[in-house]
Every structure is written in structure tokens, then in C-alpha cells.
Design a protein around this motif. Structure first.
Motif, PDB file in Angstrom:
ATOM      1  N   GLN A   1       0.157  -3.851   4.481  1.00 56.66           N
ATOM      2  CA  GLN A   1       0.785  -3.533   5.763  1.00 56.66           C
ATOM      3  C   GLN A   1       0.121  -2.350   6.463  1.00 56.66           C
ATOM      4  OE1 GLN A   1       1.829  -2.540   2.866  1.00 56.66           O
ATOM      5  NE2 GLN A   1       2.547  -0.419   3.043  1.00 56.66           N
ATOM      6  N   GLY A   2      -0.731  -1.655   5.737  1.00 55.91           N
ATOM      7  CA  GLY A   2      -1.424  -0.502   6.312  1.00 55.91           C
ATOM      8  C   GLY A   2      -0.757   0.803   5.943  1.00 55.91           C
ATOM      9  N   THR A   3      -1.576   1.816   5.729  1.00 55.99           N
ATOM     10  CA  THR A   3      -1.062   3.164   5.473  1.00 55.99           C
ATOM     11  C   THR A   3      -1.911   4.145   6.286  1.00 55.99           C
ATOM     12  OG1 THR A   3      -0.455   4.753   3.740  1.00 55.99           O
ATOM     13  CG2 THR A   3      -2.487   3.504   3.393  1.00 55.99           C
ATOM     14  N   GLN A   4      -1.241   5.075   6.950  1.00 53.52           N
ATOM     15  CA  GLN A   4      -1.914   5.976   7.886  1.00 53.52           C
ATOM     16  C   GLN A   4      -2.532   7.164   7.167  1.00 53.52           C
ATOM     17  OE1 GLN A   4      -2.381   5.594  11.247  1.00 53.52           O
ATOM     18  NE2 GLN A   4      -3.595   7.489  11.222  1.00 53.52           N
TER      19      GLN A   4
ATOM     20  N   GLU B   1       0.832  -1.195   0.000  1.00 56.31           N
ATOM     21  CA  GLU B   1       0.000   0.000   0.000  1.00 56.31           C
ATOM     22  C   GLU B   1       0.867   1.246   0.000  1.00 56.31           C
ATOM     23  OE1 GLU B   1      -3.053  -2.258   3.011  1.00 56.31           O
ATOM     24  OE2 GLU B   1      -2.219  -0.321   3.530  1.00 56.31           O
ATOM     25  N   SER B   2       0.286   2.328  -0.496  1.00 52.61           N
ATOM     26  CA  SER B   2       0.952   3.622  -0.447  1.00 52.61           C
ATOM     27  C   SER B   2      -0.086   4.720  -0.568  1.00 52.61           C
ATOM     28  CB  SER B   2       1.980   3.748  -1.572  1.00 52.61           C
ATOM     29  OG  SER B   2       1.353   3.637  -2.832  1.00 52.61           O
ATOM     30  N   GLY B   3       0.334   5.941  -0.264  1.00 56.88           N
ATOM     31  CA  GLY B   3      -0.522   7.094  -0.502  1.00 56.88           C
ATOM     32  C   GLY B   3      -1.110   7.742   0.728  1.00 56.88           C
ATOM     33  N   GLY B   4      -0.883   7.189   1.901  1.00 63.26           N
ATOM     34  CA  GLY B   4      -1.419   7.821   3.100  1.00 63.26           C
ATOM     35  C   GLY B   4      -0.719   9.134   3.391  1.00 63.26           C
ATOM     36  N   GLY B   5      -1.236   9.849   4.379  1.00 60.90           N
ATOM     37  CA  GLY B   5      -0.620  11.114   4.754  1.00 60.90           C
ATOM     38  C   GLY B   5      -1.526  11.916   5.663  1.00 60.90           C
TER      39      GLY B   5
ATOM     40  N   GLN C   1      -5.919  18.363   5.917  1.00 60.02           N
ATOM     41  CA  GLN C   1      -6.903  19.086   6.708  1.00 60.02           C
ATOM     42  C   GLN C   1      -8.307  18.667   6.301  1.00 60.02           C
ATOM     43  OE1 GLN C   1      -5.818  23.257   6.239  1.00 60.02           O
ATOM     44  NE2 GLN C   1      -4.737  23.150   8.201  1.00 60.02           N
ATOM     45  N   VAL C   2      -9.249  18.987   7.167  1.00 60.54           N
ATOM     46  CA  VAL C   2     -10.645  18.674   6.882  1.00 60.54           C
ATOM     47  C   VAL C   2     -11.032  19.216   5.507  1.00 60.54           C
ATOM     48  CG1 VAL C   2     -13.008  19.200   7.559  1.00 60.54           C
ATOM     49  CG2 VAL C   2     -11.353  18.569   9.296  1.00 60.54           C
ATOM     50  N   GLY C   3     -11.721  18.378   4.761  1.00 63.94           N
ATOM     51  CA  GLY C   3     -12.155  18.766   3.429  1.00 63.94           C
ATOM     52  C   GLY C   3     -11.154  18.444   2.340  1.00 63.94           C
ATOM     53  N   GLY C   4      -9.984  17.986   2.735  1.00 68.90           N
ATOM     54  CA  GLY C   4      -8.954  17.664   1.755  1.00 68.90           C
ATOM     55  C   GLY C   4      -9.168  16.305   1.116  1.00 68.90           C
ATOM     56  N   SER C   5      -8.211  15.929   0.267  1.00 71.86           N
ATOM     57  CA  SER C   5      -8.306  14.680  -0.482  1.00 71.86           C
ATOM     58  C   SER C   5      -7.000  13.903  -0.392  1.00 71.86           C
ATOM     59  CB  SER C   5      -8.611  14.963  -1.959  1.00 71.86           C
ATOM     60  OG  SER C   5      -9.836  15.636  -2.117  1.00 71.86           O
ATOM     61  N   LEU C   6      -7.134  12.599  -0.464  1.00 72.72           N
ATOM     62  CA  LEU C   6      -5.988  11.703  -0.544  1.00 72.72           C
ATOM     63  C   LEU C   6      -6.375  10.529  -1.422  1.00 72.72           C
ATOM     64  CD1 LEU C   6      -4.621  11.366   3.125  1.00 72.72           C
ATOM     65  CD2 LEU C   6      -3.407  12.355   1.176  1.00 72.72           C
ATOM     66  N   SER C   7      -5.372   9.935  -2.047  1.00 71.27           N
ATOM     67  CA  SER C   7      -5.611   8.713  -2.808  1.00 71.27           C
ATOM     68  C   SER C   7      -4.656   7.633  -2.322  1.00 71.27           C
ATOM     69  CB  SER C   7      -5.398   8.958  -4.303  1.00 71.27           C
ATOM     70  OG  SER C   7      -6.421   9.782  -4.819  1.00 71.27           O
TER      71      SER C   7
END
Length: 127
Positions: free
Chosen positions: A119-122, A6-10, A13-19
Motif C-alpha cells: 500500500q506504500g509507506t512514506q 509494508e511498514s517502517g516509513g517515517g 533528517q539528512v544522513g539518518g537511517s530508516l528500515s
């Protein structure tokens, strides 16, 4: 058990985006149903979303309309696009695969089907 990457966590702020992305093993050819789960501190792991081998998607009510699950079969990779993130989305996110049929090596030899976990991504969403 099949190991996923897995990858891409991070942090956003509220209202933001992640993939998030989750790559399956390149040495196994298998028709998978894929799922995303998440686990917040002090809580049990919970189901988030699933994409079946036919492309059908399912979402937990808490993320409907905000998260989108997609797959790229050519890369044996799935993606979880998360928009309008909320503090309650903060968790460790895990992907999971469940074989939906027989599995083979690239050379065509059958191998035992097995489930897989990443393995999990935060993901951390701050207000």
C-alpha cells in the motif's frame, strides 16, 4: 493481485537511517522476486532495488552503497535498510512481488501465480 503489508516509513533528517519491511501473504507459498519502487510527488514511480529468489540484489545507481535489500524467507518478509538518507530519497515507497515459479496454499494445492503490491509507506528526509 496479492496484497502486501509494508511498514517502517517515517521522517528523518539528512544522513539518518530508516528500515522498511514488507510482508508477503501467509496463505500463499511461492518463490518470489521482490522489488522496491518509490514515487515522489509529481514524479513517476521508479525502480529502487530488487532481490531475486536466489538472493541476488540489484540497486538503482542513486541508492547504491546506501541501501541494502535483504529477505527472511522463513517470515516471507523483505527489508530495505536505508542509510545516509538524502532529501531526494523523499517519496512513497512500495514493495512488489513477482512469482518465480508455481505457487501453492500451505496445504499444497496449486494456485495461480499473481504479482503483488504494498500500500506504500512514506519516507521523508528533511535538511
Amino acid at each position: 493481485q496479492v496484497q502486501l503489508v509494508e511498514s517502517g516509513g517515517g521522517s528523518v533528517q539528512v544522513g539518518g537511517s530508516l528500515s522498511l519491511s514488507c510482508a508477503g501473504p501467509g496463505h500463499i507459498i511461492c518463490n518470489y522476486d521482490w522489488s522496491w519502487y518509490r514515487q515522489a510527488p509529481g514524479k513517476e514511480r521508479e525502480f529502487v532495488s530488487r532481490i531475486a529468489s536466489d538472493g541476488t540484489t540489484t540497486y538503482v545507481d542513486a541508492v547504491k552503497g546506501r541501501f541494502t535489500f535483504s529477505r527472511d524467507n522463513s517470515k516471507n518478509t523483505v527489508y530495505l535498510h536505508m542509510n545516509y538518507l538524502k532529501p531526494e530519497d523523499t517519496a512513497m515507497y512500495y514493495c512488489k512481488t513477482v512469482p518465480n515459479g508455481p505457487c501453492f496454499t500451505p496445504a499444497g494445492s496449486p494456485i495461480p501465480p499473481a504479482t503483488g503490491w504494498g500500500q506504500g509507506t512514506q519516507v521523508t528526509v528533511s535538511s
